[in-house]
Design an enzyme around this catalytic site. Structure first.
Site, short mmCIF file in Angstrom:
data_model
loop_
_atom_site.label_atom_id
_atom_site.label_comp_id
_atom_site.label_asym_id
_atom_site.label_seq_id
_atom_site.Cartn_x
_atom_site.Cartn_y
_atom_site.Cartn_z
N TYR A 86 -28.14 45.80 59.84
CA TYR A 86 -29.43 45.49 59.56
C TYR A 86 -29.56 43.93 59.58
O TYR A 86 -28.59 43.12 59.39
CB TYR A 86 -29.48 45.94 58.26
CG TYR A 86 -30.99 45.28 57.58
CD1 TYR A 86 -32.31 45.60 57.78
CD2 TYR A 86 -30.93 44.06 56.80
CE1 TYR A 86 -33.42 45.15 57.27
CE2 TYR A 86 -32.07 43.47 56.21
CZ TYR A 86 -33.30 44.07 56.72
OH TYR A 86 -34.66 43.45 56.29
N HIS A 116 -41.83 34.43 58.76
CA HIS A 116 -41.89 34.53 57.08
C HIS A 116 -42.16 33.09 56.54
O HIS A 116 -42.34 33.26 55.29
CB HIS A 116 -40.43 34.63 56.95
CG HIS A 116 -40.08 36.29 57.02
ND1 HIS A 116 -40.12 36.86 58.40
CD2 HIS A 116 -39.52 37.24 56.04
CE1 HIS A 116 -39.91 38.12 58.19
NE2 HIS A 116 -39.47 38.29 56.95
N ASN A 228 -32.84 35.60 52.71
CA ASN A 228 -32.44 36.53 51.84
C ASN A 228 -31.95 35.82 50.83
O ASN A 228 -30.94 34.97 50.86
CB ASN A 228 -31.71 37.57 52.37
CG ASN A 228 -32.62 38.76 52.67
OD1 ASN A 228 -31.97 40.07 52.76
ND2 ASN A 228 -33.81 38.71 52.92
N TYR A 313 -43.22 26.96 5.85
CA TYR A 313 -41.98 27.57 6.95
C TYR A 313 -41.79 26.42 8.04
O TYR A 313 -40.56 26.34 8.53
CB TYR A 313 -42.40 28.80 7.58
CG TYR A 313 -42.27 29.81 6.71
CD1 TYR A 313 -41.88 29.84 5.21
CD2 TYR A 313 -42.70 30.98 6.97
CE1 TYR A 313 -41.75 30.92 4.28
CE2 TYR A 313 -42.40 32.42 6.15
CZ TYR A 313 -42.27 32.23 4.85
OH TYR A 313 -41.91 33.26 4.12
N ARG A 316 -39.24 24.33 6.41
CA ARG A 316 -38.06 24.97 5.79
C ARG A 316 -37.23 25.82 6.63
O ARG A 316 -35.96 26.08 6.43
CB ARG A 316 -38.63 25.76 4.50
CG ARG A 316 -37.47 26.34 3.87
CD ARG A 316 -37.83 27.21 2.40
NE ARG A 316 -39.39 27.49 2.45
CZ ARG A 316 -39.81 28.79 2.11
NH1 ARG A 316 -39.01 29.70 1.76
NH2 ARG A 316 -41.07 28.75 1.79
N PHE A 361 -30.50 40.46 46.51
CA PHE A 361 -31.76 39.68 46.87
C PHE A 361 -32.79 39.86 45.60
O PHE A 361 -33.45 39.11 45.36
CB PHE A 361 -32.36 39.49 47.89
CG PHE A 361 -32.49 41.18 48.26
CD1 PHE A 361 -33.44 41.94 47.76
CD2 PHE A 361 -31.80 41.65 49.51
CE1 PHE A 361 -33.72 43.36 48.19
CE2 PHE A 361 -32.05 42.99 50.02
CZ PHE A 361 -33.01 43.79 49.32
N GLU A 447 -40.27 47.63 49.93
CA GLU A 447 -39.98 46.92 48.80
C GLU A 447 -40.89 47.21 47.61
O GLU A 447 -41.84 46.59 47.68
CB GLU A 447 -39.90 45.32 49.33
CG GLU A 447 -38.98 45.07 50.40
CD GLU A 447 -39.38 43.92 51.20
OE1 GLU A 447 -40.23 43.37 50.89
OE2 GLU A 447 -38.61 43.63 52.13
#
Length: 545
Positions: A86, A116, A228, A313, A316, A361, A447
């Protein structure tokens, strides 16, 4: 009253990373530079925090080179064979079944980067980009990615010379790696895209050459190894963590001032209470407040004269709330320290016979850590806002003037500053909703589950900006309240904090334009100058201590 000296305007937190004005340490004249040598798999949160705040470059331990060289040899051998690997001799994502001819395999890597690089939106802060580059070096240097040592050395050289890729902040879903942001980084490495160098944004290749560096021609596997990975999301999450930690530390000082301003009790900080529960952050928070308030005349007066049995609160329960936030930040830090040292690209070289596609990834751990940080930021701000509301309310503030102004009615004092903190608190509550529970299918359903880690990590910058301004208002209100308690004095430690604030910010007598006061104190908090210049030692530690 003599007016306090005021500094010149400072950049707001939202613009402090402006690319035109930012310079890494090594580009600032007369400043010594120390480049930490990092060991992949053993780099600590403390090292990364120092690098982030000091804008340091970093180098990789050269002992890593044999493992990197070995993985490269395995990849080259696989690329020469007929078996599909791959991203080496196949396409990417849904195109993984497409075989790539031998003569096109180098071009495949270049095409991957160019296609990309699809980021949009605002530019990622340079300090985050540089941290991302360091994280990518750490990952590639583990010897499971198959890249050349020279590629790692190019990133190292870019850090050293101050060549900082311009990376749009939007475009990652945190699943098959932070593909778009890392592609923009890699574009510069091949002489494309844009980079900032010596204060100017220019073509990536021009920036490299001006710095004395040469662009790379990516070899098999190198493009996919670069893009990646979770380094963009992790860098943003680490930046959010480091800034949130400074705010947590500052909140302990602010809350101690507020307790004295309303003449609150310190009995709830007794060590025995918190040891009975056992949470580290709670124990440390109570100890810090006791230390900061030691020797306060206001506190002693409270012990003698106050008929109140219990405080609200927000006074405290400070150790329980802020302490839990500190513990949560540490948990997130533990996750991010592991991720910073992780190999998160794909496929991975395991041994001579194993080049395996996996899913490292996927940034789910980072998404969870970012959500934890967001919750802590929101809660630190929420309890701070309630202390502010307490101090300005004459029904609750134990005889302080309404809205902390000596002449209420004619003046509004800190009335609307409190409203501003309510707006910021509410915005942070909204932003603290989890991002990790969101998902959307991408890449033709290949994906089909994504982490949204980049979304989760990026929103931390905005939340920290809001929190810094909430705390700024608390510091101003508490300082004003302390001054109304004269002739009683707060503790010697907190007197130094009051004095440091008053160097820049005069006492609020008659109404004035106070937006700049908020911005100036927020900058003092974010830069840690308020803590440092008040002579306070660190009393909580994020990392090893």
């Amino acid at each position: 009253m003599s007016k306090a000296r005021r500094n010149s305007p400072t950049a707001s937190l939202s613009t402090r990373f402006n690319a035109a004005s930012w310079r890494p340490n090594h580009q600032r004249k007369h400043e010594p530079v120390s480049s930490p040598i990092l060991t992949p798999g053993a780099t600590t949160l403390r090292q990364l925090e120092t690098i982030y705040w000091q804008d340091l470059p970093a180098r990789i331990n050269p002992a890593c080179k044999p493992a990197v060289d070995r993985a490269e040899e395995i990849i080259l051998k696989a690329a020469a064979g007929d078996q599909p690997v791959y991203g080496v001799n196949t396409g990417f994502g849904k195109l993984a079944s497409v075989k790539i001819a031998a003569e096109d395999r180098v071009k495949l890597q270049r095409n991957l980067i160019l296609s990309h690089a699809c980021g949009v939106g605002p530019t990622t802060p340079p300090r985050v980009v540089r941290l991302m580059m360091i994280l990518k070096m750490l990952s590639l240097s583990r010897g499971a990615s198959g890249v050349r040592w020279g590629l790692i050395k190019l990133i190292e050289g870019m850090l050293e010379k101050g060549v900082t890729p311009v990376i749009p902040a939007q475009g990652s879903v945190g699943a098959s790696g932070d593909l778009a942001p890392l592609a923009h980084m890699t574009c510069v490495m091949i002489g494309e895209g844009e980079a900032e160098y010596e204060g100017a944004v220019m073509n990536g290749g021009d920036a490299l050459r001006k710095a004395g560096l040469e662009p790379l021609v990516l070899q098999v596997k190198e493009g996919v190894a670069c893009i990646n990975g979770t380094q963009f999301s992790t860098a943003y999450a680490l930046a959010g963590l480091f800034e949130a930690w400074r705010h947590a530390e500052a909140s302990l000082v602010a809350s101690s001032l507020s307790t004295d301003a309303i003449m609150g009790s310190t009995a709830p900080t007794r060590a025995e209470i918190h040891e009975l529960r056992g949470h580290r952050g709670q124990i440390e928070t109570a100890a810090a407040i006791r230390q900061l308030m030691e020797g306060s005349e206001i506190r002693e007066s409270h012990l003698e004269n106050d008929s109140r049995v219990q405080d609200p609160y927000c006074i405290r329960c400070q150790p329980q709330v802020t302490g839990a936030c500190i513990d949560l930040l540490r948990q997130a830090g533990h996750t991010l320290e592991i991720e910073a040292n992780a190999v998160t690209d794909n496929p991975l070289i395991l041994d001579e016979d194993s080049i395996v596609s996996g899913g490292n990834f996927h940034a789910e751990p980072v998404a969870f850590a970012a959500d934890q940080i967001a919750i802590a930021i929101a809660e630190i701000g929420a309890i701070s806002q309630r202390r502010i509301a307490l101090m300005v309310d004459p029904a609750l503030n134990f005889e302080l003037p309404t809205f902390l102004t000596p002449r209420p009615g004619l003046n509004s004092g800190y009335m609307i500053a409190e409203v501003t903190t309510a707006a910021l608190m509410s915005e942070n509550k909204h932003l603290a909703n989890p991002c990790s529970t969101d998902s959307t299918p991408t890449s033709a359903n290949q994906e089909d589950h994504v982490s949204m880690a980049a979304h989760g990590a990026r929103r931390l910058e905005r939340m920290n900006h809001n929190l810094a301004h909430i705390l700024a208002v608390e510091f101003l209100c508490a300082t004003q309240g302390i001054e109304f308690r004269k002739p009683l004095k707060t503790s010697p430690q907190l007197q130094k904090v009051v004095a440091r604030i008053r160097i820049d910010i005069p006492t609020l007598e008659d109404d004035r334009h106070i937006a700049k006061d908020l911005k100036d104190v927020a900058e003092l908090i974010q830069s840690r100058r308020l803590i440092r210049e008040s002579g306070l030692e660190p009393f909580i530690h994020l990392g090893e201590a």
